[in-house]
Scaffold this motif. Structure first.
Motif, PDB file in Angstrom:
ATOM      1  N   GLY A  63      -2.477 -11.241   3.081  1.00  0.00           N
ATOM      2  CA  GLY A  63      -2.684 -10.702   1.743  1.00  0.00           C
ATOM      3  C   GLY A  63      -1.662  -9.651   1.381  1.00  0.00           C
ATOM      4  O   GLY A  63      -1.062  -9.691   0.295  1.00  0.00           O
TER       5      GLY A  63
ATOM      6  N   SER B 279       1.945 -11.171   0.985  1.00  0.00           N
ATOM      7  CA  SER B 279       2.107 -11.860  -0.297  1.00  0.00           C
ATOM      8  C   SER B 279       2.161 -10.863  -1.450  1.00  0.00           C
ATOM      9  O   SER B 279       2.990 -10.985  -2.361  1.00  0.00           O
ATOM     10  CB  SER B 279       0.950 -12.842  -0.512  1.00  0.00           C
ATOM     11  OG  SER B 279       0.852 -13.769   0.537  1.00  0.00           O
ATOM     12  N   TRP B 280       1.299  -9.867  -1.411  1.00  0.00           N
ATOM     13  CA  TRP B 280       1.243  -8.858  -2.466  1.00  0.00           C
ATOM     14  C   TRP B 280       2.566  -8.104  -2.567  1.00  0.00           C
ATOM     15  O   TRP B 280       3.128  -7.939  -3.664  1.00  0.00           O
ATOM     16  CB  TRP B 280       0.104  -7.882  -2.179  1.00  0.00           C
ATOM     17  CG  TRP B 280      -0.182  -6.901  -3.281  1.00  0.00           C
ATOM     18  CD1 TRP B 280       0.461  -5.706  -3.498  1.00  0.00           C
ATOM     19  CD2 TRP B 280      -1.159  -7.026  -4.318  1.00  0.00           C
ATOM     20  NE1 TRP B 280      -0.064  -5.078  -4.595  1.00  0.00           N
ATOM     21  CE2 TRP B 280      -1.060  -5.863  -5.120  1.00  0.00           C
ATOM     22  CE3 TRP B 280      -2.112  -7.986  -4.628  1.00  0.00           C
ATOM     23  CZ2 TRP B 280      -1.881  -5.659  -6.216  1.00  0.00           C
ATOM     24  CZ3 TRP B 280      -2.926  -7.788  -5.725  1.00  0.00           C
ATOM     25  CH2 TRP B 280      -2.805  -6.630  -6.512  1.00  0.00           C
ATOM     26  N   GLN B 281       3.078  -7.650  -1.435  1.00  0.00           N
ATOM     27  CA  GLN B 281       4.322  -6.880  -1.438  1.00  0.00           C
ATOM     28  C   GLN B 281       5.528  -7.743  -1.802  1.00  0.00           C
ATOM     29  O   GLN B 281       6.449  -7.291  -2.485  1.00  0.00           O
ATOM     30  CB  GLN B 281       4.510  -6.204  -0.076  1.00  0.00           C
ATOM     31  CG  GLN B 281       3.494  -5.089   0.149  1.00  0.00           C
ATOM     32  CD  GLN B 281       3.376  -4.622   1.581  1.00  0.00           C
ATOM     33  OE1 GLN B 281       4.288  -4.813   2.393  1.00  0.00           O
ATOM     34  NE2 GLN B 281       2.247  -4.016   1.920  1.00  0.00           N
TER      35      GLN B 281
ATOM     36  N   HIS C  36       4.733  -8.669  -5.857  1.00  0.00           N
ATOM     37  CA  HIS C  36       4.636  -7.538  -6.779  1.00  0.00           C
ATOM     38  C   HIS C  36       5.849  -6.601  -6.671  1.00  0.00           C
ATOM     39  O   HIS C  36       6.382  -6.158  -7.692  1.00  0.00           O
ATOM     40  CB  HIS C  36       3.356  -6.736  -6.516  1.00  0.00           C
ATOM     41  CG  HIS C  36       2.142  -7.304  -7.171  1.00  0.00           C
ATOM     42  ND1 HIS C  36       1.851  -7.149  -8.499  1.00  0.00           N
ATOM     43  CD2 HIS C  36       1.125  -8.029  -6.653  1.00  0.00           C
ATOM     44  CE1 HIS C  36       0.715  -7.763  -8.787  1.00  0.00           C
ATOM     45  NE2 HIS C  36       0.247  -8.300  -7.678  1.00  0.00           N
TER      46      HIS C  36
ATOM     47  N   LEU D  13      -2.185 -16.401  -4.696  1.00  0.00           N
ATOM     48  CA  LEU D  13      -1.790 -15.175  -5.382  1.00  0.00           C
ATOM     49  C   LEU D  13      -0.744 -15.465  -6.453  1.00  0.00           C
ATOM     50  O   LEU D  13      -0.823 -14.922  -7.567  1.00  0.00           O
ATOM     51  CB  LEU D  13      -1.248 -14.149  -4.389  1.00  0.00           C
ATOM     52  CG  LEU D  13      -0.826 -12.813  -5.004  1.00  0.00           C
ATOM     53  CD1 LEU D  13      -1.995 -12.135  -5.724  1.00  0.00           C
ATOM     54  CD2 LEU D  13      -0.241 -11.876  -3.941  1.00  0.00           C
TER      55      LEU D  13
ATOM     56  N   GLN E  98      -3.616  -1.333  -1.678  1.00  0.00           N
ATOM     57  CA  GLN E  98      -3.308  -2.713  -2.040  1.00  0.00           C
ATOM     58  C   GLN E  98      -4.390  -3.658  -1.527  1.00  0.00           C
ATOM     59  O   GLN E  98      -4.775  -4.609  -2.215  1.00  0.00           O
ATOM     60  CB  GLN E  98      -1.946  -3.109  -1.482  1.00  0.00           C
ATOM     61  CG  GLN E  98      -0.783  -2.377  -2.118  1.00  0.00           C
ATOM     62  CD  GLN E  98       0.554  -2.785  -1.538  1.00  0.00           C
ATOM     63  OE1 GLN E  98       0.630  -3.513  -0.546  1.00  0.00           O
ATOM     64  NE2 GLN E  98       1.636  -2.314  -2.140  1.00  0.00           N
TER      65      GLN E  98
ATOM     66  N   LYS F  27      -7.263  -3.811  -3.854  1.00  0.00           N
ATOM     67  CA  LYS F  27      -7.005  -4.660  -5.025  1.00  0.00           C
ATOM     68  C   LYS F  27      -7.125  -6.137  -4.669  1.00  0.00           C
ATOM     69  O   LYS F  27      -7.642  -6.941  -5.455  1.00  0.00           O
ATOM     70  CB  LYS F  27      -5.613  -4.351  -5.590  1.00  0.00           C
ATOM     71  CG  LYS F  27      -5.503  -2.953  -6.184  1.00  0.00           C
ATOM     72  CD  LYS F  27      -4.083  -2.671  -6.645  1.00  0.00           C
ATOM     73  CE  LYS F  27      -3.966  -1.255  -7.212  1.00  0.00           C
ATOM     74  NZ  LYS F  27      -2.571  -0.927  -7.610  1.00  0.00           N
ATOM     75  N   ILE F  28      -6.641  -6.489  -3.473  1.00  0.00           N
ATOM     76  CA  ILE F  28      -6.800  -7.866  -2.994  1.00  0.00           C
ATOM     77  C   ILE F  28      -8.285  -8.173  -2.832  1.00  0.00           C
ATOM     78  O   ILE F  28      -8.747  -9.277  -3.158  1.00  0.00           O
ATOM     79  CB  ILE F  28      -6.041  -8.044  -1.668  1.00  0.00           C
ATOM     80  CG1 ILE F  28      -4.527  -7.944  -1.913  1.00  0.00           C
ATOM     81  CG2 ILE F  28      -6.391  -9.376  -1.003  1.00  0.00           C
ATOM     82  CD1 ILE F  28      -3.704  -7.806  -0.650  1.00  0.00           C
TER      83      ILE F  28
END
Length: 335
Positions: free
Chosen positions: A129, A132-134, A137, A164, A286, A289-290
């Motif tokens: 998670g 992928s987020w970093q 985003h 995502l 983060q 938020k995930i």
């Protein structure tokens, strides 16, 4: 307490169960009774010494990065959590390991477990998670309507990254084997290339971002599908000089990593694209938020296999085969 410990570098044969001292937490840490641990490729790469030059890892060391469990003690400066809270976290590169009965977790790295997930499901999320987020985003800055290439879509990182990217409004392309085509389409993939039948670089075109997850020359092949001003974010290397600077490495390491990444950076520039190496960092904000996305079912965990703590080594061996559909999780409590 029992823990899975790496004694020395040299491969999986250097990993064994051992009785180790229960962690003593610092003022800004929580002590978590670990219920489940999500396994990641880094967990079988570390014992081989692949990341020895760049990881803060003092041997012997407890293995594992992701966890979900219950807070049993809080440090004097902790404000966000209390005893009894169910949490999940990644403690990758923070000096400790999660494949143990208890783990010390810095407050900044943890988040409350999504209420609709059990501990096994929650433990499957943190590293994939956050990665992928970093990547999407912070590095690629994905916008609605853009095209994102996520190879190996049925794997642990791929199965999360596809979801995502779709949540962010992107069109997603991926690769997978024949038997997993329906799985990745069900996760939201728009363009699916069966790598047993076709070469993705001959089929896909016009991509704005690439998430590099495969070793070998796959990253160079992916340059054929990107358009100008695109972004390539690699999770497997080569590390670059910017990474070395961010880690505070000396001049020699910055020089060496600059040499290692010179070819892929040059090839990316020839396509008017940018290349960077991403080393995921723990971030409880983060992760929270995930967690919100998971609680609303906009993203769901994908789990291939759950093994008891006593079979953690077998779980790592299975993951290394590269055939897992989603995540492999070790269950410590309730197995």
């Amino acid at each position: 307490m029992k823990a899975l410990v790496l004694k020395r570098y040299g491969g999986s044969g250097q990993i064994e169960f051992a009785d180790v001292a229960r962690p003593v937490i610092k003022p800004d840490e929580i002590l978590v009774q670990v219920h489940a641990v999500g396994l990641n490729p880094i967990d079988y790469m570390i014992p081989k010494g692949d990341f020895k030059p760049i990881l803060k890892f003092q041997l012997p060391a407890t293995m594992g990065s992701d966890l979900a469990g219950v807070v049993v003690e809080v440090g004097t400066r902790v404000r966000r959590f209390k005893v009894g809270d169910a949490v999940f976290a990644s403690i990758f590169d923070l000096g400790g390991g999660s494949l143990a009965e208890f783990a010390a977790v810095p407050e900044h790295a943890a988040a409350l477990k999504p209420a609709n997930l059990d501990f096994v499901q929650a433990a499957s999320i943190p590293m994939v998670g956050l990665t992928s987020w970093q990547a999407f985003h912070e590095r690629a800055r994905i916008k609605p309507g853009q095209k994102v290439f996520v190879p190996a879509g049925a794997g642990g990182i791929g199965s999360f990254a596809i979801q995502l990217a779709k949540h962010l409004g992107a069109k997603v392309g991926t690769t997978t084997s024949t038997g997993n085509v329906d799985l990745v389409r069900g996760l939201g993939a728009d363009e699916v290339v069966d790598y047993k039948k076709q070469e993705f670089e001959k089929v896909l075109r016009g991509y704005d971002a690439v998430l590099g997850t495969l070793r070998g020359n796959e990253l160079e092949k992916a340059l054929a599908i990107v358009k100008p001003e695109s972004t390539i974010v690699s999770l497997i290397g080569p590390p670059d000089a910017a990474f070395a600077r961010a880690r505070g490495m000396n001049f020699l390491m910055r020089f060496v990593l600059g040499l290692l990444s010179r070819k892929i950076i040059r090839l990316a520039k020839a396509r008017h694209a940018t290349y960077s190496f991403l080393f995921v960092r723990p971030d409880g904000g983060q992760l929270a938020k995930i967690g919100e996305l998971l609680e609303t079912s906009r993203i769901r965990p994908v789990i291939d296999k759950v093994v008891p703590f006593s079979q953690a080594k077998e779980g790592l061996a299975y993951l290394e085969q590269g055939r897992a559909k989603g995540k492999v999780v070790v269950q410590l409590v309730g197995a």
